[in-house]
Design an enzyme around this catalytic site. Structure first.
Site, PDB file in Angstrom:
ATOM      1  N   THR A  18       0.827  -1.214   0.000  1.00 61.32           N
ATOM      2  CA  THR A  18       0.000   0.000   0.000  1.00 61.32           C
ATOM      3  C   THR A  18       0.855   1.254   0.000  1.00 61.32           C
ATOM      4  O   THR A  18       0.469   2.277  -0.561  1.00 61.32           O
ATOM      5  CB  THR A  18      -0.920  -0.010   1.242  1.00 61.32           C
ATOM      6  OG1 THR A  18      -1.805  -1.107   1.095  1.00 61.32           O
ATOM      7  CG2 THR A  18      -1.719   1.257   1.385  1.00 61.32           C
ATOM      8  N   THR A 101       1.517  -4.330   4.338  1.00 60.47           N
ATOM      9  CA  THR A 101       1.326  -4.661   5.755  1.00 60.47           C
ATOM     10  C   THR A 101       0.814  -6.088   5.969  1.00 60.47           C
ATOM     11  O   THR A 101       1.004  -6.659   7.039  1.00 60.47           O
ATOM     12  CB  THR A 101       0.302  -3.696   6.418  1.00 60.47           C
ATOM     13  OG1 THR A 101      -0.940  -3.796   5.716  1.00 60.47           O
ATOM     14  CG2 THR A 101       0.786  -2.272   6.413  1.00 60.47           C
ATOM     15  N   ASP A 102       0.149  -6.658   4.944  1.00 54.77           N
ATOM     16  CA  ASP A 102      -0.610  -7.895   5.198  1.00 54.77           C
ATOM     17  C   ASP A 102       0.255  -9.089   5.591  1.00 54.77           C
ATOM     18  O   ASP A 102      -0.162  -9.899   6.421  1.00 54.77           O
ATOM     19  CB  ASP A 102      -1.489  -8.233   3.980  1.00 54.77           C
ATOM     20  CG  ASP A 102      -2.709  -7.317   3.898  1.00 54.77           C
ATOM     21  OD1 ASP A 102      -2.989  -6.605   4.883  1.00 54.77           O
ATOM     22  OD2 ASP A 102      -3.372  -7.314   2.852  1.00 54.77           O
TER      23      ASP A 102
END
Ligand code: SIN
Length: 319
Positions: A18, A101-102
């Site tokens: 992101t 981030t995942d």
């Protein structure tokens, strides 16, 4: 290895996420496409970055450009080898990695298990795309560079002004900017106006299982899956995975690593057929505490995704 001047290098490796995402509308913080902007363009877009890194030279390299939900063994091998090369280069002061981030906690933990760790390696990210009205990526990247200049050797995660160790960090929120937690351990530092305020406990190194430069190509990695205990859990998933040739199973057990009787029976059968079984907990805080006569290995200090990293590496090390 590097062409330019003699200043020590801070190398920023881009992998997507992101932080490099773009949305058609500036007020859209979820309907964006991750991994659209190069890491060099991200760095170029931060006013004052040159002054921030002052007596270092910033070098940007694109290792991958993916949404981290698609993180693969191929990218892990490529990233780990590159970071290890940079770690042993005398020209390099530290490495920063931009990442989605995942799966960030998995990559951070994986790196901590395969790097020789001569230098700081700092992963950072963003919860809002670069096109947002108020993106968090630029400050997170600046903070990560600050940590990379001031930290001791180790693998760190920097997000929303907090510094986490790779051992403890976990994504705990799907939307808020401060999306990571180190649970009971807490952050190991806070970044405040270009200074890191370290908390009392330092980064706790864990031993390397296999060096990055000895990792096999991704196609040769073992097959290890995670399964969950839940109300009504039976042995069907385990039996199907054993049929499919799984070599290792990590179980996200309930509570202190418990599983239903039916799941337990299937796991014991799988284990006697040669499948390595590791029990972790689906609880997001605390640690699994060993009881007498456990029939399997317990993941004492890691959540299921990190226990899977350990099992993958351990199977590569001693199949
Ligand atoms: C990703 O993990 O690549 C997308 C989500 C994010 O970075 O927050």
């Amino acid at each position: 290895m590097f062409e330019s001047n003699s200043l020590p290098k801070l190398v920023v490796l881009g992998t997507g996420g992101t932080i490099a995402g773009r949305s058609a509308l500036p007020n859209d913080n979820i309907g964006y496409v991750a991994a659209q902007i190069s890491v060099a363009a991200l760095a170029d877009g931060i006013p004052g970055l040159a002054a921030h890194v002052d007596c270092f030279e910033l070098v940007c390299e694109q290792v991958a450009q993916i949404d981290s939900k698609d993180m693969s063994f191929e990218v892990w091998v490529q990233l780990a080898r590159r970071v290890e090369q940079l770690q042993i280069s005398p020209e390099v002061k530290a490495v920063v990695i931009t990442h989605g981030t995942d799966t960030l906690e998995e990559t951070a933990y994986f790196l901590s298990r395969v790097l020789s760790l001569h230098k700081p390696v700092v992963l950072t990210c963003a919860m809002r795309p670069a096109s947002a009205l108020n993106p968090d990526g630029p400050q997170n990247l600046l903070d990560a560079l600050t940590v990379s200049k001031q930290a001791q050797a180790g693998v760190y995660v920097v997000c929303a002004g907090r510094v986490h160790s790779a051992n403890c960090v976990q994504k705990v929120h799907p939307y808020r900017l401060d999306a990571f937690s180190s649970g009971d351990a807490g952050p190991i530092g806070f970044v405040e106006e270009d200074q890191v305020r370290w908390t009392a406990h330092a980064w706790d190194p864990i031993p390397t299982i296999l060096n990055a430069l000895q990792l096999p190509e991704a196609a040769a990695w073992p097959c290890v899956d995670i399964i969950l205990n839940h109300a009504g859990a039976d042995g069907r998933v385990v039996n199907a995975l054993v049929q499919a040739g799984v070599q290792g199973l990590v179980v996200a057990g309930t509570g202190n690593g418990t599983v239903s009787s039916a799941l337990q029976a299937a796991l014991l059968k799988a284990q006697s057929a040669g499948v390595r079984v590791v029990l972790a907990s689906r609880c997001t805080q605390g640690r699994v505490i060993a009881c007498a006569n456990e029939p399997w290995t317990l993941a004492i200090n890691s959540n299921p995704v990190k226990a899977r990293v350990d099992l993958l590496l351990s199977l590569m090390n001693s199949p």
